[in-house]
Design a protein around this motif. Structure first.
Motif, short mmCIF file in Angstrom:
data_model
loop_
_atom_site.label_atom_id
_atom_site.label_comp_id
_atom_site.label_asym_id
_atom_site.label_seq_id
_atom_site.Cartn_x
_atom_site.Cartn_y
_atom_site.Cartn_z
N PHE A 1 30.01 -58.02 39.27
CA PHE A 1 28.65 -57.51 39.07
C PHE A 1 28.09 -58.00 37.73
O PHE A 1 26.97 -58.52 37.65
CB PHE A 1 28.71 -55.99 39.12
N THR A 2 28.92 -57.88 36.68
CA THR A 2 28.46 -58.35 35.37
C THR A 2 28.16 -59.84 35.40
O THR A 2 27.14 -60.29 34.86
CB THR A 2 29.54 -58.08 34.32
N GLU A 3 29.05 -60.60 36.03
CA GLU A 3 28.86 -62.05 36.05
C GLU A 3 27.61 -62.41 36.84
O GLU A 3 26.87 -63.32 36.46
CB GLU A 3 30.08 -62.71 36.68
N ALA B 1 24.89 -60.57 37.16
CA ALA B 1 23.70 -60.25 36.36
C ALA B 1 23.54 -61.24 35.21
O ALA B 1 22.46 -61.77 34.98
CB ALA B 1 23.81 -58.82 35.83
N VAL B 2 24.65 -61.50 34.49
CA VAL B 2 24.57 -62.35 33.30
C VAL B 2 24.34 -63.81 33.68
O VAL B 2 23.46 -64.47 33.14
CB VAL B 2 25.86 -62.18 32.48
N ALA C 1 20.79 -64.35 35.51
CA ALA C 1 19.57 -64.02 34.79
C ALA C 1 19.55 -64.64 33.41
O ALA C 1 18.74 -65.51 33.11
CB ALA C 1 19.43 -62.50 34.70
#
Lengths: 129, 249, 127, 87
Positions: D60-62, D64-65, D68
């Motif tokens: 999930f973090t990857e 988003a990061v 974006a």
């Protein structure tokens, strides 16, 4: 044939991270453009993160969120969940990786402002003058 | 340079490949990483913190010093980017535009941004506050919330986004998130527990120790979310405008 | 039973549109037509697929499946807004950046070497 | 809903292949903006790999990061420099 497949499956996470690691390292060492070096750094970083996460995988284990039986009792069995510790370390490392990327790009813009180019050999030529 | 680098890298690769023979197999449940500490987190974590998502519990409770200083590192990175790039405007545009040069953007982009951005911000808050029960937490929520401001700046213009979320406000948010995190720890210290020992909040909130740890995790995640959101927006403002805050991507 | 037939029909339609999108991206001559193919076909086929999945989940009805259905419908709405907007933005940027467009070779008798023209177009795009 | 890693290692190999292709392409493309976009695609395949390794928070973090912030700031830097690289 099955033994060969088992041999591949048994260690392939290390091979995966090694291949990506050396692609990134080659980009960092041998590329002339500083932006390509930074992209190589991103790939290098991701390879290390994949190595870290891959040591937390277990056979037959699911995501590390506690599941509940229908009678609301939690299933607290360590073999049913993947190892959460590497996930925690990598979660913070990704956000710090973006911060590192930001600092690298800021320094890149500053180099462009001072020397007018981001090619390594042209920068060296400019510095010798 | 290039052939030399290739030889060195090839030798390193061979060396590391031979080293993989001694490492544990893929997905081995009995590997050293999975047998010492992590079963304890899984088996006791739910009873001690009332948080089903083990990753959130370990991130914000058992390893909260780590997370505190990670957020400080991110904050320091935004300050460094600002120190390196920030300068007063020279009035000359050096940008090579990849976007329409006409004033503002067209109606379709603005309409889509108007309909997407509020949903995106609500989703970011959902991710932040639902991190106990599903994947998510401060880092993800903060990044999504920051991305909503980046989308605003891309679809309108940098000036428009900076009127909504001023640069000074961004920096204050950066510092306040880390300060909120450290402040929770200091409150715990003042109540006679360890630094970041959330059970110290039980007396203040009037709940049991376990629920106090759960609420402490939530407060800390909110602090991390604020810091990460502000840092993402700050990085974008500085890098997209080249430091003079005049005109962005 | 009737839901099953509907789901299978929607999935096959989505697959056909995906194939069309892929063929379009490969075969179309210039930037604008390629982005056009990607934007339209991709949006429609993704919406078809997700709609089929949401119907399939709704087959055994309960509170949980209703929640998943609503989430999938939200994703469909998001894609329906975002994907054409992104296509529009890319084409607008390309137009402002003066990316040359393809014309039929019979309209341009002077430029007989049409393949190089397309290659030049692609070079200009990949900035 | 246990997801056995035994069944899907072919899938993992496919993702790995795509990751290697994306990494080599990102390092060898001449245009820096194309390179940035391919880095975004690389980040997406990394996200798939982590989903397969049961690390949903990390994925999930990857997502988003990488989609974006990372791509946007690389493209934002590419507007100030010469967008064509020599190698």
């Amino acid at each position: 044939m099955d033994e060969f497949f088992f041999f591949i499956v048994a260690k392939y996470n290390y091979w995966a991270s090694l291949i990506l690691l050396f692609i990134g390292l080659y980009g960092m060492i041998a590329k002339n453009n500083l932006m390509k070096k930074i992209i190589g750094m991103v790939i290098f970083q991701t390879a290390i993160l994949i190595f870290f996460v891959s040591i937390g995988v277990k056979w037959g284990a699911s995501v590390p969120i506690i599941r509940f039986f229908p009678d609301k009792q939690p299933l607290l069995d360590a073999t049913a969940y993947a190892n959460p510790l590497p996930h925690v370390l990598i979660l913070t490392a990704i956000v710090v990786g973006v911060a590192v990327l930001g600092v690298a790009l800021a320094i890149l813009q500053n180099i462009q402002r001072i020397h007018g180019t981001i090619e390594e050999d042209e920068i060296l030529e400019d510095m010798r003058k | 340079m290039k052939p030399f680098a290739r030889i060195i890298l090839f030798l390193c690769a061979v060396m590391m490949l031979t080293a993989t023979v001694d490492l544990p197999d893929w997905a081995d449940p009995g590997s050293p990483a999975s047998t010492h500490l992590s079963p304890g987190f899984i088996e006791q974590g739910y009873h001690e913190t009332a948080t089903p998502n083990v990753v959130t519990a370990v991130l914000a409770d058992y390893r909260s010093y780590d997370t505190l200083f990670e957020s400080v590192v991110v904050f320091a990175a935004s300050l460094v980017v600002m120190l390196v790039l920030r300068r007063t405007s020279t009035g000359t545009s050096r940008i090579k535009h990849f976007r329409p040069k006409r004033e503002g953007r067209d109606t379709i982009l603005r309409g889509a941004a108007q309909s997407i951005i509020p949903v995106m911000q609500i989703f970011a808050l959902y991710v932040l506050f639902h991190g106990h029960y599903s994947p998510g937490g401060g880092f993800q929520g903060g990044v999504i919330f920051g991305a909503s401001f980046i989308l605003l700046s891309l679809c309108y213009s940098l000036k428009f986004a900076m009127q909504r979320f001023k640069e000074k406000m961004v920096l204050i948010c950066c510092a306040c998130g880390a300060l909120l995190y450290a402040g929770i720890g200091a409150v715990c210290l003042a109540m006679g527990w360890n630094f970041l020992g959330y059970a110290g909040l039980a007396g203040l909130l009037g709940v049991t120790d376990v629920m106090a740890r759960s609420h402490g995790i939530l407060a800390v995640e909110a602090g991390v979310g604020i810091t990460v959101m502000a840092v993402m927006v700050s990085l974008y403002y500085d890098l997209a405008s080249g430091g003079d805050m005049e005109e962005g991507l | 039973m009737i839901i099953d037939i509907l789901v299978i029909t929607m999935m096959i339609t989505g697959l056909v549109f995906f194939t069309g999108t892929t063929v379009g991206i490969i075969r179309f001559p210039d930037f604008y037509t390629r982005v056009h193919a990607a934007g339209k076909g991709d949006t429609l086929s993704t919406v078809m697929f997700l709609g089929a999945m949401s119907l399939y989940i709704l087959r055994d009805f309960s509170g949980e499946s209703l929640l998943t259905f609503i989430k999938l419908i939200l994703i469909v709405l998001y894609i329906f807004i975002a994907s054409p907007t992104a296509t529009h933005a890319i084409i607008d940027a390309g137009y402002e950046f003066r990316v040359p467009y393809w014309t039929r070779p019979s309209d341009k008798p002077s430029n007989e070497d049409d393949a190089t023209d397309i290659n030049k177009t692609m070079e200009d795009i990949s900035i | 809903m246990t997801w056995d890693a035994n069944l899907l290692w072919q899938f993992d190999m496919l993702i790995l292949l795509m990751m290697v292709i994306c990494a080599v392409a990102a390092l060898s493309l001449k245009g820096l903006v194309s390179s940035a976009v391919v880095t975004g695609a690389y980040s997406f395949f990394t996200c798939l790999m982590w989903t397969h390794m049961m690390a949903v928070d990390v994925a999930f973090t990857e997502a988003a990061v990488g989609a974006a912030v990372s791509t946007v700031i690389i493209v934002a830097t590419a507007q100030y420099i010469n967008p064509w690289s020599k190698d």
